[in-house]
Write a protein that holds these residues in place. Structure first.
Motif, PDB file in Angstrom:
ATOM      1  N   ALA A  14       0.818  -1.214   0.000  1.00  0.00           N
ATOM      2  CA  ALA A  14       0.000   0.000   0.000  1.00  0.00           C
ATOM      3  C   ALA A  14       0.850   1.262   0.000  1.00  0.00           C
ATOM      4  O   ALA A  14       0.527   2.241  -0.683  1.00  0.00           O
ATOM      5  CB  ALA A  14      -0.933   0.004   1.206  1.00  0.00           C
ATOM      6  N   PHE A  15       1.960   1.247   0.752  1.00  0.00           N
ATOM      7  CA  PHE A  15       2.791   2.443   0.871  1.00  0.00           C
ATOM      8  C   PHE A  15       4.000   2.429  -0.064  1.00  0.00           C
ATOM      9  O   PHE A  15       4.830   3.334  -0.006  1.00  0.00           O
ATOM     10  CB  PHE A  15       3.260   2.613   2.318  1.00  0.00           C
ATOM     11  N   LYS A  16       4.088   1.399  -0.911  1.00  0.00           N
ATOM     12  CA  LYS A  16       5.152   1.329  -1.928  1.00  0.00           C
ATOM     13  C   LYS A  16       6.527   1.498  -1.277  1.00  0.00           C
ATOM     14  O   LYS A  16       7.365   2.283  -1.731  1.00  0.00           O
ATOM     15  CB  LYS A  16       4.915   2.415  -2.991  1.00  0.00           C
ATOM     16  N   LEU A  27       1.065  11.482   2.542  1.00  0.00           N
ATOM     17  CA  LEU A  27       0.219  12.218   3.480  1.00  0.00           C
ATOM     18  C   LEU A  27      -1.270  12.076   3.178  1.00  0.00           C
ATOM     19  O   LEU A  27      -2.098  12.104   4.101  1.00  0.00           O
ATOM     20  CB  LEU A  27       0.593  13.707   3.453  1.00  0.00           C
ATOM     21  N   ILE A  28      -1.623  11.922   1.890  1.00  0.00           N
ATOM     22  CA  ILE A  28      -3.035  11.978   1.502  1.00  0.00           C
ATOM     23  C   ILE A  28      -3.543  10.667   0.911  1.00  0.00           C
ATOM     24  O   ILE A  28      -4.497  10.073   1.428  1.00  0.00           O
ATOM     25  CB  ILE A  28      -3.264  13.113   0.479  1.00  0.00           C
ATOM     26  N   TYR A  29      -2.913  10.200  -0.151  1.00  0.00           N
ATOM     27  CA  TYR A  29      -3.501   9.123  -0.948  1.00  0.00           C
ATOM     28  C   TYR A  29      -3.180   7.725  -0.427  1.00  0.00           C
ATOM     29  O   TYR A  29      -4.071   6.872  -0.351  1.00  0.00           O
ATOM     30  CB  TYR A  29      -3.055   9.253  -2.407  1.00  0.00           C
ATOM     31  N   ARG A  30      -1.950   7.460  -0.066  1.00  0.00           N
ATOM     32  CA  ARG A  30      -1.572   6.105   0.309  1.00  0.00           C
ATOM     33  C   ARG A  30      -2.164   5.647   1.649  1.00  0.00           C
ATOM     34  O   ARG A  30      -2.436   4.453   1.808  1.00  0.00           O
ATOM     35  CB  ARG A  30      -0.054   5.936   0.282  1.00  0.00           C
ATOM     36  N   PRO A  31      -2.404   6.519   2.627  1.00  0.00           N
ATOM     37  CA  PRO A  31      -3.142   6.062   3.808  1.00  0.00           C
ATOM     38  C   PRO A  31      -4.545   5.555   3.459  1.00  0.00           C
ATOM     39  O   PRO A  31      -5.022   4.576   4.045  1.00  0.00           O
ATOM     40  CB  PRO A  31      -3.205   7.312   4.691  1.00  0.00           C
ATOM     41  N   ALA A 116      -9.125   9.692  -9.259  1.00  0.00           N
ATOM     42  CA  ALA A 116      -8.312   9.050 -10.289  1.00  0.00           C
ATOM     43  C   ALA A 116      -6.912   8.751  -9.761  1.00  0.00           C
ATOM     44  O   ALA A 116      -6.378   7.648  -9.974  1.00  0.00           O
ATOM     45  CB  ALA A 116      -8.239   9.931 -11.533  1.00  0.00           C
ATOM     46  N   LEU A 117      -6.306   9.711  -9.065  1.00  0.00           N
ATOM     47  CA  LEU A 117      -4.971   9.468  -8.529  1.00  0.00           C
ATOM     48  C   LEU A 117      -5.022   8.412  -7.426  1.00  0.00           C
ATOM     49  O   LEU A 117      -4.106   7.580  -7.311  1.00  0.00           O
ATOM     50  CB  LEU A 117      -4.355  10.746  -7.983  1.00  0.00           C
ATOM     51  N   LEU A 118      -6.080   8.416  -6.630  1.00  0.00           N
ATOM     52  CA  LEU A 118      -6.228   7.395  -5.594  1.00  0.00           C
ATOM     53  C   LEU A 118      -6.246   5.997  -6.213  1.00  0.00           C
ATOM     54  O   LEU A 118      -5.553   5.082  -5.750  1.00  0.00           O
ATOM     55  CB  LEU A 118      -7.515   7.647  -4.804  1.00  0.00           C
ATOM     56  N   LEU A 119      -7.015   5.833  -7.284  1.00  0.00           N
ATOM     57  CA  LEU A 119      -7.055   4.546  -7.977  1.00  0.00           C
ATOM     58  C   LEU A 119      -5.727   4.251  -8.656  1.00  0.00           C
ATOM     59  O   LEU A 119      -5.320   3.083  -8.771  1.00  0.00           O
ATOM     60  CB  LEU A 119      -8.187   4.545  -9.011  1.00  0.00           C
TER      61      LEU A 119
END
Length: 266
Positions: A14-16, A27-31, A116-119
């Motif tokens: 998930a956090f690459k 900070l935003i998307y990967r959590p 879109a960036l989240l996906l």
């Protein structure tokens, strides 16, 4: 696999953690990706390519929202005036103000663009977790980022036609940076001077490798344009100049730093 090992694998996917990412992604998307992975995809295997395809659709759709709202600009009759005959009801809807200068179109754009960036983060996490990464998947993912942003660029250029050159400059600087980096890595691999999978980050915070110039910085640049146009529109030109300086600085700085002997890939 034990519960502890599964959790470590889930977190790494998930956090690459193997490669690293930008500060905004962490900070935003990967959590959010981590929560989705833990609640859904750790129990049910999904298709990364389907997630990527949906992300591409959202990028394009978000771009079209800006294009439609931008049809009201003085520039549009010279480019795509025929669309106004068919899309005039949508032009009216997306141009309506919700709160202050926040229009329906800009509100929807921020929603779908960031989804879109989240996906875009989620598809890779699913692939890494289940060990099903592939060159075709990476090809589709890279295509989606580039193809979708063609429509975003069109929309921004129409909506803020007086700043179209400034907007185009930082788009071109970002993609020039990407091409320069990929070309350099490819040559290093051909010469046997690079090792796959090991990236030297800008800095580290615990297990997190913080990189510079990744897609999340670019997405946040686009978000910043829309937010400034709503909150403090008189400073939009200043922000665009600063974005141009930042991305041109990243491009030139990358070349100078690498030429000085700094190994991006070790």
């Amino acid at each position: 696999m034990s519960k502890e090992n599964r959790e470590d694998l889930l977190k790494a996917a998930a956090f690459k953690l193997d490669h690293g990412d930008g500060i905004f992604a962490y900070l935003i998307y990967r959590p959010i990706v981590y929560v989705l992975m833990k609640r859904i995809y750790s129990r049910r295997r999904g298709s990364p390519n389907r997630i990527t395809a949906f992300a591409i659709f959202l990028y394009v759709f978000a771009g079209f929202i800006l294009i439609i709202e931008g049809l009201r600009s003085p520039l549009s009759p010279h480019l795509i005036s025929w669309m106004e005959n068919y899309l005039s009801p949508l032009v009216e809807i997306f141009g309506r103000e919700l709160i202050g200068s926040l229009t329906v179109g800009r509100g929807f754009f921020l929603l779908f663009y960031n989804l879109a960036l989240l996906l875009d983060c989620l598809d890779g996490a699913v692939a890494r977790y289940y060990g099903i990464t592939s060159s075709k998947g990476r090809l589709l993912d890279s295509f989606g980022d580039s193809f979708g942003h063609i429509f975003v660029l069109m929309g921004l250029s129409l909506l803020f036609f007086q700043y179209a050159v400034l907007i185009a400059m930082f788009f071109l600087a970002y993609y020039a940076l990407s091409i320069t980096h990929l070309s350099y890595k490819f040559e290093q691999l051909k010469e046997g001077k690079a090792t796959l999978g090991e990236v030297r980050p800008l800095f580290k915070i615990g297990q997190f490798k913080i990189l510079l110039g990744t897609l999340d910085y670019f997405v946040m640049s686009v978000n910043l344009i829309i937010i400034v146009s709503v909150v403090i529109p008189r400073y939009l030109e200043v922000i665009l100049y600063l974005l141009d300086i930042f991305w041109l600085g990243c491009l030139v700085g990358y070349v100078l730093v690498v030429a000085s002997g700094y190994k991006v890939v070790v």
